[in-house]
Design a protein around this motif. Structure first.
Motif, PDB file in Angstrom:
ATOM      1  N   ARG A 263      28.110  15.903 -34.815  1.00  0.00           N
ATOM      2  CA  ARG A 263      27.791  14.624 -34.183  1.00  0.00           C
ATOM      3  C   ARG A 263      26.313  14.294 -34.326  1.00  0.00           C
ATOM      4  O   ARG A 263      25.457  15.168 -34.125  1.00  0.00           O
ATOM      5  CB  ARG A 263      28.190  14.656 -32.712  1.00  0.00           C
ATOM      6  N   PRO A 264      25.982  13.051 -34.651  1.00  0.00           N
ATOM      7  CA  PRO A 264      24.558  12.687 -34.846  1.00  0.00           C
ATOM      8  C   PRO A 264      23.715  12.856 -33.587  1.00  0.00           C
ATOM      9  O   PRO A 264      22.523  13.152 -33.673  1.00  0.00           O
ATOM     10  CB  PRO A 264      24.624  11.217 -35.283  1.00  0.00           C
ATOM     11  N   GLU A 265      24.318  12.661 -32.410  1.00  0.00           N
ATOM     12  CA  GLU A 265      23.516  12.776 -31.187  1.00  0.00           C
ATOM     13  C   GLU A 265      23.066  14.207 -30.899  1.00  0.00           C
ATOM     14  O   GLU A 265      22.203  14.430 -30.054  1.00  0.00           O
ATOM     15  CB  GLU A 265      24.310  12.245 -29.979  1.00  0.00           C
ATOM     16  N   ASN A 266      23.678  15.185 -31.602  1.00  0.00           N
ATOM     17  CA  ASN A 266      23.287  16.581 -31.399  1.00  0.00           C
ATOM     18  C   ASN A 266      22.123  17.017 -32.280  1.00  0.00           C
ATOM     19  O   ASN A 266      21.693  18.174 -32.202  1.00  0.00           O
ATOM     20  CB  ASN A 266      24.478  17.509 -31.656  1.00  0.00           C
ATOM     21  N   TYR A 267      21.625  16.124 -33.109  1.00  0.00           N
ATOM     22  CA  TYR A 267      20.481  16.454 -33.959  1.00  0.00           C
ATOM     23  C   TYR A 267      19.244  16.668 -33.066  1.00  0.00           C
ATOM     24  O   TYR A 267      19.058  15.958 -32.066  1.00  0.00           O
ATOM     25  CB  TYR A 267      20.228  15.317 -34.952  1.00  0.00           C
TER      26      TYR A 267
ATOM     27  N   ARG B 269      18.862  24.168 -36.246  1.00  0.00           N
ATOM     28  CA  ARG B 269      18.720  25.470 -35.577  1.00  0.00           C
ATOM     29  C   ARG B 269      19.952  26.339 -35.783  1.00  0.00           C
ATOM     30  O   ARG B 269      19.847  27.557 -35.912  1.00  0.00           O
ATOM     31  CB  ARG B 269      18.479  25.231 -34.085  1.00  0.00           C
ATOM     32  N   VAL B 270      21.115  25.694 -35.841  1.00  0.00           N
ATOM     33  CA  VAL B 270      22.348  26.439 -36.116  1.00  0.00           C
ATOM     34  C   VAL B 270      22.321  27.031 -37.516  1.00  0.00           C
ATOM     35  O   VAL B 270      22.720  28.189 -37.738  1.00  0.00           O
ATOM     36  CB  VAL B 270      23.562  25.508 -35.910  1.00  0.00           C
TER      37      VAL B 270
ATOM     38  N   GLU C 254      24.625  24.468 -25.716  1.00  0.00           N
ATOM     39  CA  GLU C 254      24.572  23.866 -24.377  1.00  0.00           C
ATOM     40  C   GLU C 254      23.255  23.166 -24.104  1.00  0.00           C
ATOM     41  O   GLU C 254      23.219  22.120 -23.461  1.00  0.00           O
ATOM     42  CB  GLU C 254      24.800  24.945 -23.313  1.00  0.00           C
ATOM     43  N   THR C 255      22.155  23.768 -24.557  1.00  0.00           N
ATOM     44  CA  THR C 255      20.831  23.198 -24.319  1.00  0.00           C
ATOM     45  C   THR C 255      20.274  22.749 -25.656  1.00  0.00           C
ATOM     46  O   THR C 255      19.619  23.517 -26.358  1.00  0.00           O
ATOM     47  CB  THR C 255      19.899  24.232 -23.660  1.00  0.00           C
TER      48      THR C 255
END
Length: 388
Positions: A113-117, A122-123, A182-183
Motif C-alpha cells: 500500500r502506498p500509505e505505508n511508504y 526498511r522491509v 505496526e510502527t
C-alpha cells in the motif's frame, strides 16, 4: 506469560482458522505474479509484427534480444521485490490472527500500500540482513561440494545449519518486522535495537522453539527421503513435502513468532501497569508521610508557642478561696402581700438593717399572715424596745 507448550497449542488453534485464508492469499498472490509476467512479455509483441520483412530481420533480432534482456532483468527485479515485500504481509496476517482480528485474503497486499511508504524500504533492508548469512553459506557449500540435490546427507546438513542460523538471528531480531509493520515511523536500526532489548531475557525460551521446528523439518525430510527411495526417485514425496511446509509448518512457525511477540507485548504492558501502580502508591505514601511531618511540625510549633507563653506569663498565687455565704438556718419567710406603699417602707428598712450586719445569722420564726394594723403595732413595739 504462556509456556512454550501453551503458546504452540494456541498457535495450532489459530492455524485451523488461518490456513484457508493463507491458501486463498497465496492463490491471489501468484495470480498477480503471473499477470505481471504476462504484462512484461507483451512489451515484446510489437516486434513480432516485423517478422515478415526479411530485410530488417537481423536488425529486429538484435533490438529484440537487447530489449528482452533488459525487460527480463527488470521483470526479475520487480518479481523478487514483489515477493519479498508481500512475504511480510504474512507476518501481518499472522499477528491479526493471534489477536483475534478479522482476516482477508487481500491482506497479502498490505505491505504494497502506498500509505505505508517508506516501510517497504526498511522491509527490503531487513530481508537482506535476514537472508545474507544463510544464503552466503548456501553459495559457499555449492561451490565447495556442488549441488546438494543428489546428496541427502549434505542436503540435511545444509538444512540444519540454515535453520540454526535463522533461529539465532531471530533470537535477537524477532520483534523487528512486527515493529516495522505496526510502527511505520520507526527506523530499521531503532527497531532492531528495541527488538534486541526485548529479546534479551527471552532468548533461551525462543531457542527451544527453534529446536522444536528444526526437529519437525528434519523428521519431514527424512520421511520424504525414505518415501522417495521406496518409490524409486518419484517426485510425489517432494510434492507433498512442499505442501506440508507451505500450508502447515511455515504458517505454524510464523504464528508462533507472532504469538511470541504478542506475549512479549503483554508482558511489557503488565510491567508498565505494575510500575504505574507502584509509582502511584509511592506517591501516596510520600504524600501521607509529608502530611504527617507537617502535622508533627505544627504540633511542635504549637507546643513551643504554649511553652513560650507560659514562660513569659507572671506567676500568680493560688486563687483565693471563695467567700462563704452564710445561709440562715431558719426557714424562708413567707411572702407578705403588701397592698400599699406603707407596707413597702417597713420591709425595705428591715432589708437595709439586714445588709448592714451580714455576719449575723438571725434565726427567725416563720411569720403568720397579719393584717395591716397588727403588723404596724408589732413594728411599733419593736422600734420602742430597740430605742430603749
Amino acid at each position: 506469560m504462556m509456556t512454550n507448550k501453551d503458546l504452540r497449542r494456541f498457535a495450532r488453534e489459530r492455524w485451523r482458522k488461518f490456513w484457508p485464508t493463507v491458501l486463498a492469499a497465496f492463490v491471489l498472490l501468484f495470480s498477480v505474479y503471473i499477470a505481471l509476467a504476462m504484462g512484461f512479455s507483451f512489451v515484446l509483441s510489437p516486434f513480432l509484427l516485423t517478422s515478415f520483412l526479411p530485410g530488417i530481420e537481423e536488425l529486429r533480432r538484435g533490438i529484440s534480444l537487447s530489449i528482452s534482456g533488459i525487460l527480463l532483468a527488470l521483470l526479475g527485479f520487480v518479481l523478487v521485490m514483489y515477493l519479498i515485500i508481500t512475504s511480510f504481509s504474512i507476518l501481518y496476517m499472522a499477528l491479526k490472527s493471534i489477536r483475534g482480528q478479522k482476516l482477508s485474503p487481500f491482506d497479502i497486499f498490505y505491505t504494497l500500500r502506498p500509505e505505508n511508504y517508506p516501510m517497504q524500504l526498511r522491509v527490503l533492508a531487513y530481508s537482506l540482513l535476514y537472508t545474507a548469512i544463510p544464503w552466503l553459506f548456501s553459495l559457499m557449500t555449492f561451490f565447495l561440494f556442488g549441488s546438494s540435490a543428489n546428496n541427502p546427507i549434505l542436503s540435511m546438513a545444509e538444512e540444519v545449519f540454515f535453520n540454526v542460523l535463522i533461529g539465532v538471528f531471530l533470537m535477537f531480531f524477532l520483534c523487528t518486522p512486527f515493529l516495522l509493520l505496526e510502527t511505520k515511523s520507526i527506523g530499521l536500526i531503532d527497531a532492531m535495537k528495541k527488538s534486541a532489548e526485548w529479546m534479551k531475557p527471552e532468548r533461551a525460551r525462543f531457542f527451544r522453539h527453534v529446536l522444536y521446528f528444526l526437529g519437525l523439518r528434519l523428521i519431514a525430510n527424512v520421511l520424504a527421503e525414505m518415501w522417495g527411495y521406496i518409490l524409486e526417485n518419484s517426485i510425489l514425496p517432494g510434492f507433498f513435502l512442499m505442501f506440508f511446509f507451505l500450508l502447515f509448518l511455515s504458517p505454524y512457525y510464523i504464528l508462533v513468532q507472532a504469538a511470541f511477540y504478542q506475549d512479549i507485548l503483554s508482558k511489557k504492558k503488565t510491567e508498565q501497569e505494575r510500575s504505574e501502580v507502584q509509582s502511584g502508591a509511592q506517591e501516596e505514601r510520600e504524600d501521607e508521610t509529608q502530611a504527617a511531618v507537617e502535622a508533627e511540625t505544627k504540633e511542635d510549633s504549637g507546643l513551643a508557642v504554649e511553652e513560650e507563653r507560659k514562660a513569659g506569663a507572671p506567676e500568680f498565687e493560688a486563687d483565693p478561696k471563695p467567700e462563704v455565704e452564710l445561709k440562715s438556718e431558719a426557714e424562708p419567710k413567707p411572702e407578705v402581700e403588701l397592698k400599699s406603699e406603707a407596707d413597702v417602707e417597713p420591709q425595705a428598712a428591715v432589708e437595709a438593717e439586714t445588709k448592714e450586719d451580714p455576719g449575723l445569722a438571725v434565726e427567725e420564726e416563720p411569720k403568720e399572715e397579719l393584717s395591716f394594723e397588727e403588723a404596724r403595732k408589732r413594728y411599733t413595739d419593736y422600734k420602742e424596745e430597740e430605742e430603749s
